[in-house]
Design a protein around this motif. Structure first.
Motif, mmCIF file in Angstrom:
data_model
loop_
_atom_site.group_PDB
_atom_site.id
_atom_site.type_symbol
_atom_site.label_atom_id
_atom_site.label_comp_id
_atom_site.label_asym_id
_atom_site.label_seq_id
_atom_site.Cartn_x
_atom_site.Cartn_y
_atom_site.Cartn_z
ATOM 1 N N ASN A 175 0.792 -1.227 0.000
ATOM 2 C CA ASN A 175 0.000 0.000 0.000
ATOM 3 C C ASN A 175 0.829 1.285 0.000
ATOM 4 O O ASN A 175 0.569 2.181 -0.799
ATOM 5 C CB ASN A 175 -1.001 -0.005 1.162
ATOM 6 C CG ASN A 175 -2.004 1.110 1.049
ATOM 7 O OD1 ASN A 175 -2.470 1.437 -0.040
ATOM 8 N ND2 ASN A 175 -2.326 1.713 2.175
ATOM 9 N N PRO A 176 1.833 1.427 0.862
ATOM 10 C CA PRO A 176 2.612 2.675 0.835
ATOM 11 C C PRO A 176 3.316 2.889 -0.507
ATOM 12 O O PRO A 176 3.435 4.009 -0.984
ATOM 13 C CB PRO A 176 3.642 2.497 1.958
ATOM 14 C CG PRO A 176 3.113 1.413 2.820
ATOM 15 C CD PRO A 176 2.262 0.541 1.947
ATOM 16 N N TRP A 177 3.748 1.812 -1.113
ATOM 17 C CA TRP A 177 4.460 1.907 -2.382
ATOM 18 C C TRP A 177 3.489 2.204 -3.524
ATOM 19 O O TRP A 177 3.835 2.905 -4.471
ATOM 20 C CB TRP A 177 5.237 0.620 -2.630
ATOM 21 C CG TRP A 177 6.193 0.339 -1.505
ATOM 22 C CD1 TRP A 177 5.956 -0.430 -0.405
ATOM 23 C CD2 TRP A 177 7.496 0.867 -1.344
ATOM 24 N NE1 TRP A 177 7.041 -0.420 0.423
ATOM 25 C CE2 TRP A 177 8.016 0.366 -0.131
ATOM 26 C CE3 TRP A 177 8.300 1.708 -2.103
ATOM 27 C CZ2 TRP A 177 9.289 0.679 0.334
ATOM 28 C CZ3 TRP A 177 9.567 2.020 -1.637
ATOM 29 C CH2 TRP A 177 10.048 1.510 -0.433
ATOM 30 N N GLN A 178 2.268 1.680 -3.413
ATOM 31 C CA GLN A 178 1.234 1.997 -4.403
ATOM 32 C C GLN A 178 0.879 3.475 -4.330
ATOM 33 O O GLN A 178 0.723 4.140 -5.350
ATOM 34 C CB GLN A 178 -0.031 1.167 -4.161
ATOM 35 C CG GLN A 178 0.048 -0.246 -4.647
ATOM 36 C CD GLN A 178 -1.281 -0.944 -4.445
ATOM 37 O OE1 GLN A 178 -1.652 -1.262 -3.326
ATOM 38 N NE2 GLN A 178 -1.994 -1.156 -5.527
ATOM 39 N N ALA A 192 6.789 -10.603 4.762
ATOM 40 C CA ALA A 192 8.224 -10.322 4.836
ATOM 41 C C ALA A 192 8.847 -10.276 3.439
ATOM 42 O O ALA A 192 9.695 -9.423 3.154
ATOM 43 C CB ALA A 192 8.921 -11.367 5.706
ATOM 44 N N PHE A 193 8.424 -11.182 2.563
ATOM 45 C CA PHE A 193 8.938 -11.194 1.188
ATOM 46 C C PHE A 193 8.586 -9.886 0.489
ATOM 47 O O PHE A 193 9.434 -9.248 -0.132
ATOM 48 C CB PHE A 193 8.374 -12.396 0.415
ATOM 49 C CG PHE A 193 8.904 -12.487 -0.977
ATOM 50 C CD1 PHE A 193 10.058 -13.190 -1.238
ATOM 51 C CD2 PHE A 193 8.247 -11.870 -2.037
ATOM 52 C CE1 PHE A 193 10.563 -13.271 -2.528
ATOM 53 C CE2 PHE A 193 8.740 -11.946 -3.327
ATOM 54 C CZ PHE A 193 9.900 -12.649 -3.573
ATOM 55 N N CYS A 194 7.317 -9.469 0.578
ATOM 56 C CA CYS A 194 6.869 -8.226 -0.067
ATOM 57 C C CYS A 194 7.583 -7.013 0.512
ATOM 58 O O CYS A 194 8.002 -6.118 -0.241
ATOM 59 C CB CYS A 194 5.364 -8.057 0.071
ATOM 60 S SG CYS A 194 4.425 -9.143 -0.984
ATOM 61 N N ASP A 195 7.718 -6.965 1.831
ATOM 62 C CA ASP A 195 8.413 -5.835 2.460
ATOM 63 C C ASP A 195 9.834 -5.703 1.910
ATOM 64 O O ASP A 195 10.282 -4.600 1.595
ATOM 65 C CB ASP A 195 8.447 -5.992 3.983
ATOM 66 C CG ASP A 195 7.117 -5.708 4.649
ATOM 67 O OD1 ASP A 195 6.220 -5.110 4.003
ATOM 68 O OD2 ASP A 195 6.974 -6.084 5.827
ATOM 69 N N ARG A 205 13.426 -3.002 -2.743
ATOM 70 C CA ARG A 205 14.350 -3.306 -3.846
ATOM 71 C C ARG A 205 15.479 -4.251 -3.439
ATOM 72 O O ARG A 205 16.580 -4.193 -3.970
ATOM 73 C CB ARG A 205 14.902 -2.036 -4.467
ATOM 74 C CG ARG A 205 13.805 -1.170 -5.049
ATOM 75 C CD ARG A 205 14.379 0.073 -5.674
ATOM 76 N NE ARG A 205 13.331 0.996 -6.040
ATOM 77 C CZ ARG A 205 12.837 1.137 -7.257
ATOM 78 N NH1 ARG A 205 13.291 0.405 -8.240
ATOM 79 N NH2 ARG A 205 11.885 2.010 -7.485
ATOM 80 N N GLN A 206 15.185 -5.106 -2.477
ATOM 81 C CA GLN A 206 16.146 -6.130 -2.099
ATOM 82 C C GLN A 206 16.156 -7.204 -3.187
ATOM 83 O O GLN A 206 15.126 -7.459 -3.816
ATOM 84 C CB GLN A 206 15.757 -6.769 -0.762
ATOM 85 C CG GLN A 206 15.781 -5.811 0.402
ATOM 86 C CD GLN A 206 17.188 -5.347 0.711
ATOM 87 O OE1 GLN A 206 18.120 -6.136 0.790
ATOM 88 N NE2 GLN A 206 17.345 -4.044 0.871
ATOM 89 N N PRO A 207 17.284 -7.854 -3.423
ATOM 90 C CA PRO A 207 17.306 -8.962 -4.391
ATOM 91 C C PRO A 207 16.344 -10.076 -3.955
ATOM 92 O O PRO A 207 16.032 -10.216 -2.771
ATOM 93 C CB PRO A 207 18.756 -9.452 -4.351
ATOM 94 C CG PRO A 207 19.542 -8.315 -3.768
ATOM 95 C CD PRO A 207 18.597 -7.587 -2.851
#
Length: 181
Positions: free
Chosen positions: A18-21, A151-154, A159-161
């Motif tokens: 949501n914050p990124w959207q 955790a994966f989405c966060d 922009r983590q690999p």
């Protein structure tokens, strides 16, 4: 213990993104149904980089039957009800889609047969050229699945690999499994 709760996992993805959207950095599409035909249309029109497939998977392996091992994923049938779809058909839907990472939140979606490792849904998707495919070898418990997804989405939106995001998800999901043992 309950199995994967797709709605709760979807809620976790929405909350994480949501914050990124809101900043216009992420665009999220969630289909209204679980049909393979809807996924095919979405892949043509939306062309995502990251795809979550949440549901129920099954790995089929009967060594003495003469049939090669294969995986299925339950989609919604065109007339309602569930429809098991074989890995080849799912791979055909994703071929040429531009998807760079598929997260299969489905039990047995990462399984292969030890006597023939070139099989299974995750292997098939990687084999058609999807660089990153994450599957589950075992059944996915509800809380562990949603914690993994969050955790994966966060990590992904930071922009983590993919491998770092995967380890972040495994870490919290594994911790949840230990707490319940």
């Amino acid at each position: 213990q309950s199995r994967l709760d797709v709605e709760e996992e979807q809620s976790q993805v929405l909350e994480a993104l949501n914050p990124w959207q809101a900043q216009g950095l992420v665009q999220l599409e969630v289909p209204d149904d679980g049909r393979l035909s809807t996924l095919r249309t979405l892949l043509k029109d939306f062309r995502p980089h990251l795809l979550f497939l949440s549901g129920h998977g099954k790995f089929h392996h009967a060594p003495h039957s003469g049939e090669a091992p294969y995986a299925t994923f339950l989609f919604e049938g065109e007339e309602g009800g569930s429809q098991p779809v074989r890995e080849e058909e799912i791979a055909a839907a994703l071929l040429g889609s531009g998807v760079e990472c598929v997260v299969l939140s489905a039990g047995e979606s990462g399984m292969t047969a030890s006597d023939a490792l070139a099989n299974g849904l995750a292997w098939r998707l990687h084999h058609i050229g999807i660089p990153h495919v994450i599957g589950m070898r075992e059944s996915v418990l509800n809380r562990a699945g949603t914690l993994f997804t969050r955790a994966f989405c966060d990590a992904a939106v930071r922009r983590q690999p993919v491998d770092v995001a995967l380890q972040a998800g495994r870490g919290v999901a594994g911790l949840q499994a230990v707490l319940h043992d």
